[in-house]
Design a protein around this motif. Structure first.
Motif, PDB file in Angstrom:
ATOM      1  N   THR A 172      25.484  56.657  53.837  1.00  0.00           N
ATOM      2  CA  THR A 172      26.850  56.932  53.366  1.00  0.00           C
ATOM      3  C   THR A 172      27.014  56.470  51.920  1.00  0.00           C
ATOM      4  O   THR A 172      27.542  57.195  51.072  1.00  0.00           O
ATOM      5  N   ARG A 173      26.502  55.283  51.620  1.00  0.00           N
ATOM      6  CA  ARG A 173      26.647  54.753  50.263  1.00  0.00           C
ATOM      7  C   ARG A 173      25.888  55.594  49.247  1.00  0.00           C
ATOM      8  O   ARG A 173      26.366  55.893  48.168  1.00  0.00           O
ATOM      9  N   LYS A 174      24.655  55.982  49.648  1.00  0.00           N
ATOM     10  CA  LYS A 174      23.822  56.744  48.704  1.00  0.00           C
ATOM     11  C   LYS A 174      24.437  58.116  48.418  1.00  0.00           C
ATOM     12  O   LYS A 174      24.498  58.568  47.278  1.00  0.00           O
ATOM     13  N   TYR A 175      24.914  58.775  49.464  1.00  0.00           N
ATOM     14  CA  TYR A 175      25.469  60.118  49.258  1.00  0.00           C
ATOM     15  C   TYR A 175      26.778  60.046  48.452  1.00  0.00           C
ATOM     16  O   TYR A 175      27.045  60.902  47.606  1.00  0.00           O
ATOM     17  N   ALA A 176      27.557  58.984  48.692  1.00  0.00           N
ATOM     18  CA  ALA A 176      28.802  58.817  47.928  1.00  0.00           C
ATOM     19  C   ALA A 176      28.463  58.632  46.442  1.00  0.00           C
ATOM     20  O   ALA A 176      29.150  59.166  45.560  1.00  0.00           O
ATOM     21  N   ALA A 177      27.372  57.894  46.155  1.00  0.00           N
ATOM     22  CA  ALA A 177      26.970  57.679  44.756  1.00  0.00           C
ATOM     23  C   ALA A 177      26.577  59.019  44.123  1.00  0.00           C
ATOM     24  O   ALA A 177      26.895  59.299  42.959  1.00  0.00           O
ATOM     25  N   TRP A 178      25.878  59.861  44.880  1.00  0.00           N
ATOM     26  CA  TRP A 178      25.504  61.199  44.384  1.00  0.00           C
ATOM     27  C   TRP A 178      26.755  62.006  44.053  1.00  0.00           C
ATOM     28  O   TRP A 178      26.854  62.613  42.989  1.00  0.00           O
ATOM     29  N   LYS A 179      27.733  61.984  44.934  1.00  0.00           N
ATOM     30  CA  LYS A 179      28.944  62.782  44.698  1.00  0.00           C
ATOM     31  C   LYS A 179      29.666  62.298  43.425  1.00  0.00           C
ATOM     32  O   LYS A 179      30.168  63.111  42.650  1.00  0.00           O
ATOM     33  N   ARG A 180      29.657  60.981  43.231  1.00  0.00           N
ATOM     34  CA  ARG A 180      30.286  60.459  42.002  1.00  0.00           C
ATOM     35  C   ARG A 180      29.498  60.917  40.777  1.00  0.00           C
ATOM     36  O   ARG A 180      30.069  61.292  39.759  1.00  0.00           O
ATOM     37  N   ALA A 181      28.167  60.909  40.912  1.00  0.00           N
ATOM     38  CA  ALA A 181      27.317  61.298  39.777  1.00  0.00           C
ATOM     39  C   ALA A 181      27.529  62.780  39.429  1.00  0.00           C
ATOM     40  O   ALA A 181      27.629  63.132  38.252  1.00  0.00           O
ATOM     41  N   VAL A 182      27.622  63.647  40.447  1.00  0.00           N
ATOM     42  CA  VAL A 182      27.829  65.079  40.178  1.00  0.00           C
ATOM     43  C   VAL A 182      29.190  65.290  39.515  1.00  0.00           C
ATOM     44  O   VAL A 182      29.317  66.067  38.562  1.00  0.00           O
ATOM     45  N   ALA A 183      30.195  64.566  40.006  1.00  0.00           N
ATOM     46  CA  ALA A 183      31.531  64.708  39.416  1.00  0.00           C
ATOM     47  C   ALA A 183      31.503  64.257  37.955  1.00  0.00           C
ATOM     48  O   ALA A 183      32.050  64.933  37.074  1.00  0.00           O
ATOM     49  N   ALA A 184      30.817  63.142  37.693  1.00  0.00           N
ATOM     50  CA  ALA A 184      30.769  62.622  36.322  1.00  0.00           C
ATOM     51  C   ALA A 184      30.004  63.591  35.418  1.00  0.00           C
ATOM     52  O   ALA A 184      30.428  63.855  34.281  1.00  0.00           O
ATOM     53  N   ALA A 185      28.895  64.142  35.910  1.00  0.00           N
ATOM     54  CA  ALA A 185      28.113  65.085  35.096  1.00  0.00           C
ATOM     55  C   ALA A 185      28.965  66.305  34.753  1.00  0.00           C
ATOM     56  O   ALA A 185      28.900  66.832  33.639  1.00  0.00           O
ATOM     57  N   GLN A 186      29.779  66.743  35.705  1.00  0.00           N
ATOM     58  CA  GLN A 186      30.586  67.940  35.467  1.00  0.00           C
ATOM     59  C   GLN A 186      31.744  67.674  34.498  1.00  0.00           C
ATOM     60  O   GLN A 186      32.215  68.596  33.843  1.00  0.00           O
TER      61      GLN A 186
END
Ligand SMILES: Nc1ncnc2c1ncn2[C@@H]1O[C@H](COP(=O)(O)OP(=O)(O)O)[C@@H](O)[C@H]1O
Ligand SMILES: O=P(O)(O)OC[C@H](O)CO
Length: 494
Positions: free
Chosen positions: A478-492
């Motif tokens: 859960t923590r790792k996937y949440a970090a990915w979602k934050r990273a994709v949002a930040a990249a966008q």
């Protein structure tokens, strides 16, 4: 011994594979060809390279095992999809380089059409989105940019085809201008429900209908090769786009079955049966295969960068010499560091469809090095697959309940496949034969030739090499996937 010759014309190489009558690989020949990048975001292939490497790999494969045309019962063709060729019907010469699926040059045309409110119509007819990925806007671009082309097309002098059509035209000496339903379904010009070219889409994209090939089933008569090419005439009896061929090769014949192919990009297809499912989550609706005039549909998630991120570690960062080294490096990575790589080198595909987003890396510390980069690269492919599966689950409900069948060059990575199982919290099955794309094309042609079993019999030949079961703790997942979602949002939002 009778063989089936599978032609797999891919983005970076052409391959010819001879399958024996027991569906076993007898030999493989492969040739790479140059990629042309005439401007930023543009990708082209020389149409002649696609053709000559196809013929020479067929000849090499036959020579390797001393097979003659008389030993080959039929040919099956599978190909990189969407890539667009326009040629002169009289001379048989292409009027422009092939514009490759990855090419973004028609991005503005797509934006304009979207702004004018055309996306809902396009999606309703074709199951696709107004994105430069698909063939339609590429055809229009050629007609508008090659002098006199539009006039000649309107006079019926020019032909359009995806790579399968281009090869069929050349193999048959200009006798057959045809494609199959799976390739047609990737053009943005084909009505996937009515099963015919769409006048509305041709008008919207300004593509004269006279240019289009005839659409046939995946297992059908596509003519025969000219005798002088391979020694004698050989019938062409199977055609499918490469991701659909892999779906067939993985025997995903039941609704709810899903495969994911990890090559340059990653393409996940979920068989949805006889009904096209309209995605509420920006997935594509496409034709998985069409047999006996009956289409079977799929939901597709397309990711543009999967194995390509490993190539970037090798050729761009030069931190590895070979793709296989990522396994050991990822194992050495410091688990306390949460380095997240968003490999949006050519924008983001499904479910984001953000052509302007670019790659980003987050969470670097003074201790981050090649091992953390390698791990982040492999993990990024798992995260992107989870994005697709979440979208499929939302659209279809049961996606993820059955095991995910994987294939493609990158599926050779045990580390990447274990992480995939972990982050999906689902079983990942890797088959014995990783040449599923060619296998799918071979089966289409072979069963039509009467050499191979029917669908049910073929499905029984699918054999598991290794199954990966999820082993990651739920809170870490859960923590790792949440970090990915934050990273994709930040990249966008960068
Ligand atoms: N052991 C491995 N670990 C990680 N990635 C790999 C491994 N072997 C191959 N790859 C990646 O797989 C891709 C090649 O797969 P392939 O199915 O041949 O692709 P394509 O058909 O798109 O050319 C390359 O991008 C390569 O980096
Ligand atoms: O040639 P591949 O294997 O990279 O596949 C390309 C896909 O068909 C593009 O949609």
């Amino acid at each position: 011994m009778a063989f089936i010759l599978a032609i797999d014309q891919g983005t970076t190489s052409s391959r010819a594979i001879l399958f024996d009558q027991n569906l076993k690989i007898a030999t493989v020949a492969q040739e790479e060809f140059p990629q042309h990048f005439p401007a930023s975001g543009w990708v082209e292939h020389d149409c002649n390279d696609l053709w000559t490497t196809t013929v020479s790999t067929c000849r090499t494969a036959m020579e390797k095992i001393g097979a003659t045309a008389a030993d080959i019962a039929a040919i099956g063709i599978t190909n990189q999809r969407e890539t667009t060729v326009v040629w002169d019907r009289t001379t048989g010469k292409a009027i422009h380089n092939a514009i490759v699926w990855q090419d973004r040059r028609t991005s503005e045309i797509c934006q304009r059409l979207k702004a004018d409110g055309h996306e809902a119509t396009a999606n309703e007819r074709t199951g696709l989105l107004l994105d430069p990925y698909f063939s339609g806007t590429k055809v229009a671009w050629i007609l508008d940019n090659v002098e006199g082309a539009r006039q000649r097309a309107e006079a019926g002098e020019l032909a359009f085809g995806t790579v399968d059509s281009w090869l069929i035209w050349n193999l048959t000496g200009g006798m057959v201008h045809a494609t199959d339903a799976t390739n047609a379904a990737r053009t943005l010009l084909y009505d996937i429900r009515k099963g015919r070219w769409s006048q509305t889409m041709c008008d919207m994209l300004r593509v004269p209908m006279d240019m289009l090939p005839e659409v046939r089933d995946c297992a059908a008569d596509f003519g025969h090769t000219q005798a002088d090419l391979l020694g004698a005439e050989i019938p062409i009896l199977g055609v499918a786009g490469d991701q659909q061929a892999a779906t067939i090769g993985q025997a995903c014949f039941k609704a709810g079955m899903m495969k994911s192919t990890y090559g340059t990009g990653c393409f996940a297809l979920l068989n949805t049966g006889e009904t096209p499912v309209v995605s509420q989550n920006r997935l594509l609706t496409t034709i998985a295969y069409q047999l006996d005039g009956k289409p079977t549909y799929a939901l597709e998630g397309s990711i543009f960068v999967a194995g390509a991120v490993v190539q970037w570690l090798r050729d761009g960062l030069k931190i590895i010499d070979a793709a296989g080294e990522t396994h050991a490096l990822a194992q050495q990575a410091d688990v306390a560091q949460n380095v997240v790589l968003v490999p949006a080198f050519t924008g983001l595909g499904a479910p984001y469809w953000n052509a302007d987003c670019r790659g980003a890396i987050f969470g670097l510390s003074r201790n981050s090095g090649p091992a953390e980069f390698a791990r982040a690269a492999l993990e990024s492919v798992g995260y992107q697959t989870r994005d697709l599966l979440e979208a499929m689950q939302a659209d279809w409900g049961t996606a993820g309940d059955t095991a995910l069948r994987v294939d493609g060059g990158m599926s050779a990575s045990d580390w990447a496949m274990q992480f995939l199982a972990d982050i999906l919290d689902a079983q990942v099955d890797r088959p014995d034969v990783l040449e599923t794309t060619a296998m799918g094309a071979a089966w289409l042609a072979g069963q039509r030739a009467g050499l191979y079993p029917d669908m049910e019999g073929f499905a029984k030949t699918w054999a598991l090499e290794r199954s990966f079961a999820p082993a990651m703790a739920e809170d870490l997942r859960t923590r790792k996937y949440a970090a990915w979602k934050r990273a994709v949002a930040a990249a966008q939002s960068f």
